[in-house]
Design an enzyme around this catalytic site. Sequence first.
Site, PDB file in Angstrom:
ATOM      1  NE  ARG A  37      90.808  44.604  29.848  1.00 26.72           N
ATOM      2  CZ  ARG A  37      91.029  45.723  28.838  1.00 26.72           C
ATOM      3  NH1 ARG A  37      90.865  46.878  29.442  1.00 26.72           N
ATOM      4  NH2 ARG A  37      89.855  45.580  27.875  1.00 26.72           N
ATOM      5  CG  HIS A  48      84.819  42.425  29.007  1.00 27.00           C
ATOM      6  ND1 HIS A  48      84.699  43.035  28.673  1.00 27.00           N
ATOM      7  CD2 HIS A  48      85.858  42.043  29.487  1.00 27.00           C
ATOM      8  CE1 HIS A  48      86.210  43.373  27.701  1.00 27.00           C
ATOM      9  NE2 HIS A  48      86.940  42.263  28.830  1.00 27.00           N
ATOM     10  N   GLY A  99      86.308  47.830  29.126  1.00 24.95           N
ATOM     11  CA  GLY A  99      87.252  48.156  30.053  1.00 24.95           C
ATOM     12  C   GLY A  99      87.911  49.840  30.874  1.00 24.95           C
ATOM     13  NE  ARG A 100      88.838  52.962  26.299  1.00 25.11           N
ATOM     14  CZ  ARG A 100      88.517  53.546  25.407  1.00 25.11           C
ATOM     15  NH1 ARG A 100      87.949  54.708  25.298  1.00 25.11           N
ATOM     16  NH2 ARG A 100      87.965  52.610  24.113  1.00 25.11           N
ATOM     17  CB  SER A 130      88.306  40.960  16.934  1.00 24.68           C
ATOM     18  OG  SER A 130      89.496  41.215  18.117  1.00 24.68           O
ATOM     19  CD  GLU A 151      74.733  57.240   6.730  1.00 23.68           C
ATOM     20  OE1 GLU A 151      75.638  58.896   7.207  1.00 23.68           O
ATOM     21  OE2 GLU A 151      74.785  57.603   5.578  1.00 23.68           O
ATOM     22  CG  LEU A 167      66.983  41.562  16.482  1.00 21.28           C
ATOM     23  CD1 LEU A 167      67.049  42.525  15.534  1.00 21.28           C
ATOM     24  CD2 LEU A 167      67.187  42.241  17.831  1.00 21.28           C
ATOM     25  CD1 TRP A 194      90.973  34.510  18.649  1.00 17.43           C
ATOM     26  CD2 TRP A 194      90.883  33.745  20.671  1.00 17.43           C
ATOM     27  NE1 TRP A 194      90.317  34.085  18.729  1.00 17.43           N
ATOM     28  CE2 TRP A 194      89.857  33.018  20.186  1.00 17.43           C
ATOM     29  CE3 TRP A 194      91.061  33.088  21.998  1.00 17.43           C
ATOM     30  CZ2 TRP A 194      89.068  32.157  19.935  1.00 17.43           C
ATOM     31  CZ3 TRP A 194      90.093  32.104  22.137  1.00 17.43           C
ATOM     32  CH2 TRP A 194      89.568  31.118  21.605  1.00 17.43           C
ATOM     33  CG  ASP A 196      86.074  50.179  21.879  1.00 23.89           C
ATOM     34  OD1 ASP A 196      86.830  49.201  23.029  1.00 23.89           O
ATOM     35  OD2 ASP A 196      86.793  51.092  21.843  1.00 23.89           O
ATOM     36  CD  GLU A 252      92.488  41.307  14.511  1.00 23.64           C
ATOM     37  OE1 GLU A 252      90.969  41.029  14.921  1.00 23.64           O
ATOM     38  OE2 GLU A 252      92.485  41.150  13.481  1.00 23.64           O
TER      39      GLU A 252
END
Length: 240
Positions: A29, A33, A19-20, A61, A203, A127, A65, A16, A63
């Site tokens: 923005r 990314h 954008g900021r 996510s 955690e 991995l 979209w 997260d 959302e």
Amino acid sequence: MSEKRVVPKHVAIIMDGNGRWAKQRGKERYEGHLAGVESVRSVVRGAVRNGVKWLTLYAFSTENWGRPTAEVEAIMQLFCRTVMNEGESLAKQGVRVLILGERTRFSEEVLEMIDRIETTTAEGSRLTLVLAFNYSSRRELVLATQAIARRVADGEISVDDIDEELVSSSLMTASIPDPDLVIRTSGECRLSNFLLWQASYAEFYFPEIMWPDFDEGAFEEALEVYCHRERRFGKVLDES
Ligand code: FPP
């Protein structure tokens, strides 16, 4: 005698703050990314180096979209470009890539890239990098519930056969162990529809820095924080 550091088997990250990060620098923005892809590279390197076996990144996510079309398009393009450019290098590092989420709404190009990266890296054994792309935990739970209900309706299983194991194995993450450590960058402290079932005993770690600033050092710091956590899984630890 030096004690061996406990390394989480599975680290899941909500990337997260792109954008900021960009806005703070007077950038678009999209550039956040773009810078975020560099952090993805660093964290993959850090995971391989430290012996983390599973790394899940929340890249898009369901959302998401709902974001402006140009931003959605930019993220899709970035995904395709990254997959094109990084496939070989990931395979060389022993990284296997899995894409987690519904394979709906994607363009043919994105679907092709998903197929390509999973095929190119299929042999990786150091991995597993899980990219949650068009993923939402509630949607995953709805789909699993439907699948289980269908099996009951078909007489294949009875209601009493439904237990935690069956639910877990009906999720999109059936082949993936639960995360031990969930990280969300940018100081926000919420799960945003990410691995709600799977993170029951994880955690949590919420560093204040934005995702593009999260480098290998920051990943190491997260592992350090994790190894000092006491995990009890609802039990009382033996005090003897
Ligand atoms: C969250 O920051 C970030 C995203 C929704 C997209 C993450 C995508 C990438 C890092 C690039 C593509 C990924 C791969 C694996 C190739 P935000 O935009 O919500 O930031 P904000 O909260 O500051 O607005």
